[in-house]
Design a protein around this motif. Sequence first.
Motif, PDB file in Angstrom:
ATOM      1  N   ALA A 178       0.522   7.727  -3.722  1.00  0.00           N
ATOM      2  CA  ALA A 178       0.501   6.904  -2.509  1.00  0.00           C
ATOM      3  C   ALA A 178       0.223   5.442  -2.846  1.00  0.00           C
ATOM      4  N   SER A 204       3.273   3.583  -4.326  1.00  0.00           N
ATOM      5  CA  SER A 204       4.479   3.586  -3.499  1.00  0.00           C
ATOM      6  C   SER A 204       4.422   2.442  -2.493  1.00  0.00           C
ATOM      7  N   LYS A 205       5.580   1.928  -2.143  1.00  0.00           N
ATOM      8  CA  LYS A 205       5.649   0.835  -1.171  1.00  0.00           C
ATOM      9  C   LYS A 205       5.447   1.395   0.228  1.00  0.00           C
ATOM     10  N   SER A 206       4.384   0.952   0.876  1.00  0.00           N
ATOM     11  CA  SER A 206       4.090   1.395   2.239  1.00  0.00           C
ATOM     12  C   SER A 206       3.098   0.420   2.856  1.00  0.00           C
ATOM     13  N   THR A 207       2.732   0.698   4.098  1.00  0.00           N
ATOM     14  CA  THR A 207       1.731  -0.132   4.773  1.00  0.00           C
ATOM     15  C   THR A 207       0.352   0.531   4.742  1.00  0.00           C
ATOM     16  N   SER A 240      -2.081   1.473  -0.693  1.00  0.00           N
ATOM     17  CA  SER A 240      -0.897   1.034  -1.428  1.00  0.00           C
ATOM     18  C   SER A 240      -1.158  -0.278  -2.169  1.00  0.00           C
TER      19      SER A 240
END
Length: 329
Positions: free
Chosen positions: A280, A283-286, A290
């Motif tokens: 997590a 990985s690219k996320s909001t 991250s």
Amino acid sequence: MTLLQTLLRKVLPAAGLLTLALHPIPSFAQVTLGVSDWPGWVAWYVAEKEGYFKKYGADVKLVWFPDYMTSVNALSAGQIDANCQALIDTLSPVEKKVPAKVILVTDNSAGNDALMVSNGIKTYPELKGKTVGVEIGSIEHYLAATALKMHGMGEKDVNFVNMSTGDAAAALIAGKVSAAGVWNPWIQRIQQHKAGHPLFTSKSAPGLIPDVVYARDAALAAHQKDFVGMTKAWFAAVKFIDANPMKAAEIMAPHVGLKPQEYALSLAGTKLFGAKLNLAAMSKSTAPESLYVSTAATGDFLVSQKAITATPDPASFIDVGIVKAAMKP
């Protein structure tokens, strides 16, 4: 980030790096991993003690650095293959194009960093105009600036005074400053002296202070098997520590000169990252964990301090391949 690191931080970097230059660390193992005094990194000794390196076929030598910043400089200079370091101290080497990648997230600070204030201050408005002891440009400065921003204030609303973390804690205990940016064991010591309380801690800002393993590209190319095994060993160590916190503290505490009971408190303020959290984080996320989120926020702070000229693209320095390989049966 404990007492020993604080006392030596200002004294040893130049001397330590000179020693490394004159006497490079001998590579008795295929992978040399720099470790210094922070619970998320001392945890590697659990992997070593419990035999996880051997179990997963990782030829790894842990290299202890009494001074944290010397380890950061050693990685950049190519004296070690990989290093445990904070993301905030990784973005500058990234901008300088040190040939290395973030391959693992060891932890997030979850209470081990705090903005401590004197007993008479209960709210953020009461902090306005007061003197805050903090090492300018450090994690603690970043935490304090974030706390102010989250509560409708800015750095100009207080008087930041540059001092080491140990000096800031001592100044708060002595009543010479109204607040101090510190980490454990200084948080505990201020409370033991009944000289202050936390107005804000890293527990209230998930993902704000990530710690990583930063590995040189040449070592990754030459010893991928060992890095994968090392990462599997880390995941096993995290499971062990989560299941046996006091036993883990007994393994870790001697490396930093503390009693297990004391170290257990610091360990509790550190959120260790296993396999799923690593995936997590990388990985690219909001999501707050991250590295894409934390890099943006950390980069903005470092740019404001003129420590870097621009925030780097996380995709340029994150390599999730080792984590994914380590997650395979």
